[in-house]
Design an enzyme around this catalytic site. Structure first.
Site, PDB file in Angstrom:
ATOM      1  N   ASP A   1       0.818  -1.218   0.000  1.00  0.00           N
ATOM      2  CA  ASP A   1       0.000   0.000   0.000  1.00  0.00           C
ATOM      3  C   ASP A   1       0.858   1.278   0.000  1.00  0.00           C
ATOM      4  O   ASP A   1       0.634   2.188   0.825  1.00  0.00           O
ATOM      5  CB  ASP A   1      -0.909   0.038   1.246  1.00  0.00           C
ATOM      6  CG  ASP A   1      -1.673  -1.258   1.494  1.00  0.00           C
ATOM      7  OD1 ASP A   1      -2.063  -1.898   0.507  1.00  0.00           O
ATOM      8  OD2 ASP A   1      -1.879  -1.611   2.667  1.00  0.00           O
TER       9      ASP A   1
ATOM     10  N   GLU B   1     -11.600  -0.383  -3.003  1.00  0.00           N
ATOM     11  CA  GLU B   1     -10.766   0.175  -1.924  1.00  0.00           C
ATOM     12  C   GLU B   1      -9.567   0.882  -2.541  1.00  0.00           C
ATOM     13  O   GLU B   1      -9.433   0.968  -3.762  1.00  0.00           O
ATOM     14  CB  GLU B   1     -10.306  -0.928  -0.962  1.00  0.00           C
ATOM     15  CG  GLU B   1      -9.380  -1.944  -1.594  1.00  0.00           C
ATOM     16  CD  GLU B   1      -8.969  -3.086  -0.659  1.00  0.00           C
ATOM     17  OE1 GLU B   1      -9.407  -3.139   0.507  1.00  0.00           O
ATOM     18  OE2 GLU B   1      -8.196  -3.943  -1.117  1.00  0.00           O
TER      19      GLU B   1
HETATM   20  O1  FUB Z   1      -3.072  -3.540   3.694  1.00  0.00           O
HETATM   21  C1  FUB Z   1      -4.347  -3.783   4.242  1.00  0.00           C
HETATM   22  C2  FUB Z   1      -5.397  -3.517   3.238  1.00  0.00           C
HETATM   23  O2  FUB Z   1      -5.182  -4.322   2.083  1.00  0.00           O
HETATM   24  C3  FUB Z   1      -5.424  -2.106   2.690  1.00  0.00           C
HETATM   25  O3  FUB Z   1      -5.930  -1.168   3.583  1.00  0.00           O
HETATM   26  C4  FUB Z   1      -6.216  -2.356   1.476  1.00  0.00           C
HETATM   27  O4  FUB Z   1      -6.253  -1.303   0.564  1.00  0.00           O
HETATM   28  C5  FUB Z   1      -5.545  -3.586   0.930  1.00  0.00           C
HETATM   29  O5  FUB Z   1      -4.366  -3.281   0.217  1.00  0.00           O
END
Ligand code: FUB
Length: 323
Positions: free
Chosen positions: A15, A222
């Site tokens: 991320d 997301e």
């Molecule tokens: O790294 C944890 C979660 O996985 C992130 O917040 C999401 O976007 C996904 O990458």
């Protein structure tokens, strides 16, 4: 550089949110660990406990790890799971924004403050008032206003809310209804609160209609990011269970945004999450995959690759190397 390169191999990281502060590139990633928690759709296996900040003077140069910038044990309201963070700079202060479950297992977004881009960051005693869900990403617009984009489905809990209020029976809309949207809110002058009620980041299809919930190849899941290119606002995001990074373009920070295409095809791993930054006159896509851990979806490694635009402002699709 057009071939993605891994940035660090001494930690698992994911991320990556990249920003140029004071002429240097800073990366704010999640710090993946082996928690021993079995993989599930709620993302319990992503049980991260701290953040490290990285910096680079040159995109092909060395990556400096500045050590632990924020630890969950120092966050007064902490429950569990430090997920994808982002950072912003204003008036000589640096703000680290992070999603974390509170003691009721509800994701909130917190802020921690430092005098230095690499931290350490001191967390506020409470999460941002009225915050929910995950994956904050902050745009500093040219007029000096800051906007936070956020939200994530499934383990990110976005389906538990409508109009920023928790609902009784969390669910996603029916396939033919409009998809749930990421949210955007202007930040207050002190960078510690929302200055307004978060609004929907609406993505329109080629006919000007909001994307449908059943359109899993294009709808928001997301990992939001906002960057500006040639005066336009590029909203990019992960489609989650179809594993793509897509983008949509609009004329202002609130949208609506019109769907344009795929930036990155699926990577090895489940999640895909990115940021886009201009550094020394070139554009770069920062992202992650699970190749170095042999495909363990919760042990990811951050990468960078040059991002290229076509003459009409569309982005050239990059091959993520997965299926
Ligand atoms: O790294 C944890 C979660 O996985 C992130 O917040 C999401 O976007 C996904 O990458």
């Amino acid at each position: 550089m057009k071939t993605p390169r891994y940035l660090v191999n001494h930690l698992y990281t994911a991320d990556p949110s990249a920003h140029v502060f004071n002429g240097k590139l800073y990366i704010y990633p999640s710090h993946d660990i082996e928690s021993g928690i079995p993989e599930n759709d709620n993302g319990d296996h992503f049980d991260m406990r701290d953040y490290h900040v990285f910096s680079m003077d040159d995109i092909n140069g060395e990556v400096t790890d500045h050590g632990v910038a924020l630890d969950v044990k120092n966050i007064p309201w902490a429950g569990r799971q430090l997920w994808a963070p982002d950072a912003a700079q204003k008036d000589g202060k640096y703000y680290l924004y992070f999603p974390l479950k509170d003691q009721n297992d509800i994701f909130r977004i917190g802020v921690a403050v430092s005098d230095r881009p690499e931290g350490p960051f001191i967390p506020q005693s409470d999460p941002i008032k009225g915050s929910h869900s995950i994956d904050p990403a902050v745009l500093e617009d040219n007029d000096g206003k800051y906007y936070m984009y956020f939200g994530g489905l499934w383990g990110g809990q976005l389906q538990r809310y409508r109009n920023n209020k928790a609902i009784e029976n969390p669910h996603e809309p029916a396939d033919n209804d409009s998809a749930l949207c990421a949210k955007v809110a202007k930040l207050s002058d002190n960078m510690l609160e929302y200055a307004e009620e978060p609004r929907d980041v609406v993505i329109l299809d080629e006919n000007g209609q909001p994307l449908k919930a059943g359109d899993h190849d294009r709808r928001y899941f997301e990992g939001p990011w906002m960057h500006k290119y040639q005066g336009k606002y590029y909203f990019s995001y992960s489609t989650g269970n179809t594993h793509k990074l897509c983008y949509a373009v609009g004329d202002n920070p609130y949208g609506p945004f019109t769907y344009k295409g795929v930036i990155l095809t699926p990577v090895v791993g489940w999640t895909t999450h990115h940021s886009i930054a201009e550094f020394k006159g070139k554009w770069y896509l920062f992202h992650h995959d699970s190749v170095p851990s042999g495909g363990k979806t919760w042990l990811r490694s951050i990468k960078v690759v040059e991002l290229e635009y076509n003459a009409d402002g569309t982005i050239k699709t990059i091959d993520g190397g997965g299926k």
